[in-house]
Scaffold this motif. Structure first.
Motif, short mmCIF file in Angstrom:
data_model
loop_
_atom_site.label_atom_id
_atom_site.label_comp_id
_atom_site.label_asym_id
_atom_site.label_seq_id
_atom_site.Cartn_x
_atom_site.Cartn_y
_atom_site.Cartn_z
N VAL A 1 0.83 -1.20 0.00
CA VAL A 1 0.00 0.00 0.00
C VAL A 1 0.86 1.25 0.00
CG1 VAL A 1 -1.62 1.36 1.38
CG2 VAL A 1 -1.99 -1.10 1.08
N ARG A 2 1.93 1.25 0.78
CA ARG A 2 2.74 2.45 0.93
C ARG A 2 3.71 2.66 -0.23
NH1 ARG A 2 2.20 5.47 4.75
NH2 ARG A 2 4.15 6.52 4.27
N ASP A 3 4.20 1.57 -0.83
CA ASP A 3 5.31 1.72 -1.78
C ASP A 3 5.00 1.33 -3.22
OD1 ASP A 3 6.81 2.51 0.37
OD2 ASP A 3 7.75 0.57 0.68
N LEU A 4 4.04 0.46 -3.45
CA LEU A 4 3.90 -0.14 -4.77
C LEU A 4 2.61 0.20 -5.51
CD1 LEU A 4 5.35 -3.70 -4.02
CD2 LEU A 4 6.53 -1.73 -4.97
N LEU A 5 1.53 0.42 -4.81
CA LEU A 5 0.27 0.69 -5.50
C LEU A 5 0.24 2.11 -6.05
CD1 LEU A 5 -2.42 -0.94 -3.17
CD2 LEU A 5 -1.46 -1.85 -5.28
N PRO A 6 -0.26 2.30 -7.28
CA PRO A 6 -0.36 3.66 -7.83
C PRO A 6 -1.38 4.49 -7.06
CG PRO A 6 -1.43 2.06 -9.27
CD PRO A 6 -0.72 1.27 -8.22
N PRO A 7 -1.22 5.81 -7.05
CA PRO A 7 -2.11 6.68 -6.27
C PRO A 7 -3.59 6.50 -6.59
CG PRO A 7 -0.21 7.91 -7.05
CD PRO A 7 -0.13 6.57 -7.71
N GLU A 8 -3.91 6.27 -7.88
CA GLU A 8 -5.33 6.13 -8.24
C GLU A 8 -5.94 4.85 -7.65
OE1 GLU A 8 -2.75 4.87 -11.77
OE2 GLU A 8 -2.84 6.50 -10.30
N ARG A 9 -5.11 3.81 -7.52
CA ARG A 9 -5.61 2.57 -6.91
C ARG A 9 -5.80 2.76 -5.41
NH1 ARG A 9 -8.74 -1.67 -8.13
NH2 ARG A 9 -8.25 -3.49 -6.85
N VAL A 10 -4.86 3.45 -4.77
CA VAL A 10 -4.98 3.73 -3.34
C VAL A 10 -6.24 4.55 -3.07
CG1 VAL A 10 -3.93 4.94 -1.39
CG2 VAL A 10 -2.50 3.57 -2.92
#
Length: 238
Positions: free
Chosen positions: A65-74
């Protein structure tokens, strides 16, 4: 859909936080947002037992969540978690209660301060425990990262870095990402209680804390209200 138990076993079987994070990111990206939130919620509540494989799996997912997911997915996951505030806290982008002022940085160890950044980074690999303790309060995240990876590093040095006030967000994130130290309960407690820790990171650190730890966080007025509320919610579920 994969259930929380199956995901926990799958992630815990992988050797190391980075591989777990990549697998976790793949799972959270493939599922519908509401399904991903349900899975995360179930895993968080299982991880509250502070046992493996749930705790190892949660570490991987938090790193994802903190390092790998793109902002739009978060953002999509954040919106999908409106009815599960424990999960939503993991995706929060609020600011820490206090912010690091680069123009008013204080560092008492004048001898270390007089050394170049390259020298301090090299010294962070030393076997001298006293020197490691002095460097643990270094404001440079790479110096702290080298200390965290040093086999001679102990909980004492990590707690000094996690508890330092003021502290840079980048240093606190290095501690949270540490394969060796991120699952240490006392280190997590120090991160949660540091008013310079961003609320999303502090809330993530709460997952494996004990009830007395959570009560302490819930009553600490120096930290973000979001983190205190999250601590009370976790207490209420136990």
């Amino acid at each position: 859909m994969m259930d929380a138990g199956s995901l926990a076993r799958a992630l815990a079987s992988l050797p190391g936080g980075e591989l777990r994070a990549r697998k976790g990111a793949a799972v959270l990206s493939e599922l519908e947002p509401q399904q991903a939130v349900s899975l995360l919620g179930a895993l968080i509540r299982r991880a509250d037992r502070r046992s493996d494989p749930e705790s190892a799996a949660l570490e991987g997912l938090l790193l994802a969540v903190r390092d790998l997911l793109p902002p739009e997915r978060v953002q999509a996951l954040f919106l999908a978690a409106e009815d599960d505030l424990e999960v939503q806290a993991l995706f929060g982008r609020g600011h820490a209660r206090r912010s690091f002022d680069h123009d008013r940085e204080e560092w008492i160890d004048r001898e270390m301060r007089a050394r170049t950044l390259g020298e301090r980074r090299a010294l962070a690999r030393t076997q001298d425990r006293d020197l490691l303790m002095r460097l643990a309060t270094d404001p440079d995240p790479m110096v702290v990262k080298h200390i965290l990876e040093n086999p001679r590093c102990t909980e004492r040095e990590v707690l000094a870095a996690a508890s330092r006030r003021p502290q840079r967000i980048e240093v606190l994130e290095e501690i949270f990402r540490s394969r060796r130290w991120s699952s240490n309960r006392r280190v997590r407690r120090a991160l949660a209680l540091n008013p310079y820790t961003p609320p999303a990171l502090a809330s993530a650190a709460l997952a494996l804390l004990t009830a007395p730890d959570l009560r302490e966080v819930a009553g600490d007025l120096t930290i973000s209200a979001d983190v205190r509320v999250q601590a009370r919610r976790l207490l209420g579920g136990r």
